[in-house]
Scaffold this active site. Structure first.
Site, PDB file in Angstrom:
ATOM      1  N   LYS A 174       0.853  -1.191   0.000  1.00 49.45           N
ATOM      2  CA  LYS A 174       0.000   0.000   0.000  1.00 49.45           C
ATOM      3  C   LYS A 174       0.890   1.243   0.000  1.00 49.45           C
ATOM      4  O   LYS A 174       1.498   1.590   1.018  1.00 49.45           O
ATOM      5  CB  LYS A 174      -0.904   0.048   1.227  1.00 49.45           C
ATOM      6  CG  LYS A 174      -1.797   1.304   1.256  1.00 49.45           C
ATOM      7  CD  LYS A 174      -2.012   1.778   2.660  1.00 49.45           C
ATOM      8  CE  LYS A 174      -2.444   3.220   2.816  1.00 49.45           C
ATOM      9  NZ  LYS A 174      -2.139   4.189   1.812  1.00 49.45           N
ATOM     10  N   GLU A 249       9.422   2.246  11.075  1.00 46.39           N
ATOM     11  CA  GLU A 249      10.353   3.368  11.144  1.00 46.39           C
ATOM     12  C   GLU A 249       9.536   4.649  11.044  1.00 46.39           C
ATOM     13  O   GLU A 249       8.731   4.797  10.116  1.00 46.39           O
ATOM     14  CB  GLU A 249      11.406   3.271  10.047  1.00 46.39           C
ATOM     15  CG  GLU A 249      12.377   2.108  10.238  1.00 46.39           C
ATOM     16  CD  GLU A 249      13.133   2.147  11.555  1.00 46.39           C
ATOM     17  OE1 GLU A 249      13.342   3.258  12.099  1.00 46.39           O
ATOM     18  OE2 GLU A 249      13.499   1.069  12.064  1.00 46.39           O
ATOM     19  N   CYS A 283      12.206  12.224   7.405  1.00 50.55           N
ATOM     20  CA  CYS A 283      12.256  11.827   8.815  1.00 50.55           C
ATOM     21  C   CYS A 283      13.639  12.076   9.396  1.00 50.55           C
ATOM     22  O   CYS A 283      13.795  12.194  10.611  1.00 50.55           O
ATOM     23  CB  CYS A 283      11.846  10.370   8.975  1.00 50.55           C
ATOM     24  SG  CYS A 283      12.762   9.215   7.943  1.00 50.55           S
ATOM     25  N   GLU A 383       8.089  17.055  15.979  1.00 49.40           N
ATOM     26  CA  GLU A 383       8.459  16.976  14.564  1.00 49.40           C
ATOM     27  C   GLU A 383       7.611  17.945  13.745  1.00 49.40           C
ATOM     28  O   GLU A 383       6.384  17.912  13.811  1.00 49.40           O
ATOM     29  CB  GLU A 383       8.261  15.550  14.047  1.00 49.40           C
ATOM     30  CG  GLU A 383       8.756  15.357  12.623  1.00 49.40           C
ATOM     31  CD  GLU A 383       8.695  13.907  12.161  1.00 49.40           C
ATOM     32  OE1 GLU A 383       9.601  13.482  11.437  1.00 49.40           O
ATOM     33  OE2 GLU A 383       7.716  13.222  12.522  1.00 49.40           O
TER      34      GLU A 383
END
Length: 482
Positions: A174, A249, A283, A383
């Protein structure tokens, strides 16, 4: 004119049973529809998983060199279409042409795991008894459910698909709905290379239906996810409930420490590359520059000048920085800029949307630098996922390391120094899965492990290199007495 794309299930390109589609628009010019993709359902996803499950035994029995041949052929097909792949990535995700060099990483990954497929196996060991052969085998787990993000829409699917197939697993993939085209192109190349029906399956659609079905379906044996920490933690909880092997992750709040011995021109380039490259949508992006007080004023002047020199524009024109991928991502960055202003940080440059006709139909934002940031401010803890850099002044190495480690994430970190003692202590004491000396926080090599600490990862298995082989295989210990 945009194209209509279908799912790939059991060797065929098929429409979703929902009869609904998702429009993907160019984030640099939202008047342009790049393509339409299937808004798939739970039933579509189940069909893909069942196809992968039916094909699992045959693919597992396929000799490793033959699996490698298909991966090698796939890499060659991708290489021959590199310019097409780059353009798709730029038009869907918004990266500049130069940043779309991740397509080359995808090609390299397929070549790399094509060769690894030749020698997948375990060691022979000396038995403590006579007339006994003792060995270890690596065997595929079965069906791999892969859920990938939009920010590296070619490289991340490649670094999950290639080792999964090399080790004899089948795949239900996906990709992110915001930029599914690069993953589709990988699957097209695999199909043309002759991958057997059912071995690879692609289903596009919302995570609430497609992603949740992949992580919860009993026929899925191993799940690999890359994305936000909030979503990844839900995926892990769902998938591990029935003892699937799971790897997630997730986010980062990555620091670069700048010490007095640093070459400040080099430090500026390193921090800017990590903070503003790929529009901060990585990231591993650097969002905190932790700078020694002896050089903080000069560094701040240089990083502000660098940010103000960055050319912003549509990725197809290959400027220094492209747009955010979506309105929601742009709004999120602008919200954090407002938060930082409210917390008392000093806005040195940027902080808004660029003006002009070039930008009016795109999700563009200015590279932004804040100073006078407290390490406990939200802008220094959470973040942002945009080109926003917090400059934090510290009085020494110990304080710098304490600030660097003082967040709930631990993906990537770096230091700029010419002091060998500082470099070694940093590597020893930084709480991150990737530690770099005199280098930016972004960018990793494909033949070494990749992953984070703390809330950046489930801390189960790593990706890439031999770690990718380990994740997708189970070890069987064989005692053969004669």
């Amino acid at each position: 004119m945009s194209a209509d794309y279908r799912n790939y299930i059991d060797g065929e390109w098929v429409e979703s049973e929902s009869d609904e589609t998702i429009e993907v628009r160019n984030p640099a010019d939202t008047t342009e529809v790049v393509g339409t993709y299937q808004r798939s359902t739970e039933a579509d996803t189940e069909r893909a998983i069942e196809a992968a499950n039916d094909a699992a035994e045959g693919w597992a029995k396929t000799p490793g060199p033959e699996r490698g041949r298909i991966l090698r052929e796939t890499a060659g097909i991708l290489e021959s279409r590199k310019e097409e792949l780059v353009e798709t990535l730029v038009r869907e995700e918004g990266k500049t042409r130069s940043e779309a060099g991740e397509v080359g990483r995808s090609i390299d990954l397929f070549y790399y795991y094509a060769e690894k497929a030749r020698d997948i196996g375990g060691p022979n060991k000396q038995s403590s008894g006579e007339k006994t052969e003792l060995s270890v085998r690596k065997e595929p787990l079965g069906v791999a459910g892969l859920i990938t993000p939009w920010n590296y829409p070619s490289a991340i699917p490649a670094w999950k698909i290639a080792p999964a197939l090399a080790t004899g697993n089948t795949v239900a993939l996906k990709p992110a709905s915001a930029a599914p085209g690069p993953a589709r192109q990988l699957v097209e190349a695999l199909d043309e290379a002759g991958v057997p029906d059912g071995v690879v399956n692609l289903v596009t659609g919302p995570g609430s239906e497609v992603g949740n079905t992949i992580s919860s379906h009993p026929a899925v044996d191993v799940v690999s996810f890359t994305g936000s920490s909030a979503v990844g933690e839900r995926v892990y909880e769902t998938a591990s409930g029935d003892q699937k092997r799971v790897q997630c992750e997730m986010g980062g709040k990555n620091p670069t420490i700048v010490m007095p011995s640093a070459d400040l021109d080099q430090a500026t380039e390193i921090v800017a590359g990590g903070a503003f490259g790929v529009t901060g949508q990585a990231c591993t992006a650097c969002s905190r520059a932790i700078v020694h007080e002896d050089v903080s004023e000069q560094f701040l002047d240089q990083i502000v000048a660098h940010a103000e020199s960055i050319e912003i524009g549509p990725g197809l024109e290959d400027p220094d920085m492209g747009p955010h991928i979506s309105e929601s991502e742009l709004d999120g960055t602008l919200e954090y800029i407002d938060i930082a202003n409210g917390e008392g940080a000093t806005l040195e440059t940027g902080g808004g949307r660029p003006e002009g006709s070039t930008y009016e139909n795109g999700y563009f934002v200015e590279p932004t630098v804040f100073s006078d940031v407290d390490p406990e401010d939200r802008i220094a803890q959470e973040e942002v996922f945009g080109p926003v850099l917090s400059v934090i002044e510290v009085g020494g190495f110990e304080e710098a390391l304490e600030v660097a480690n003082g967040v709930e994430y631990g993906l990537s970190s770096s230091i700029v120094t010419q002091d060998l003692d500082e470099a070694h202590r940093f590597v020893d004491e930084t709480e991150s899965g990737v530690a770099k000396v005199n280098d930016k926080t972004t960018g990793v090599e494909l033949h070494v492990p990749f992953g984070g600490y703390k809330r950046s990862s489930t801390n189960t298995y790593r990706e890439q290199g031999d770690a990718g082989i380990d994740f997708y295989t189970a070890e069987k210990t064989v005692y053969l007495n004669y």
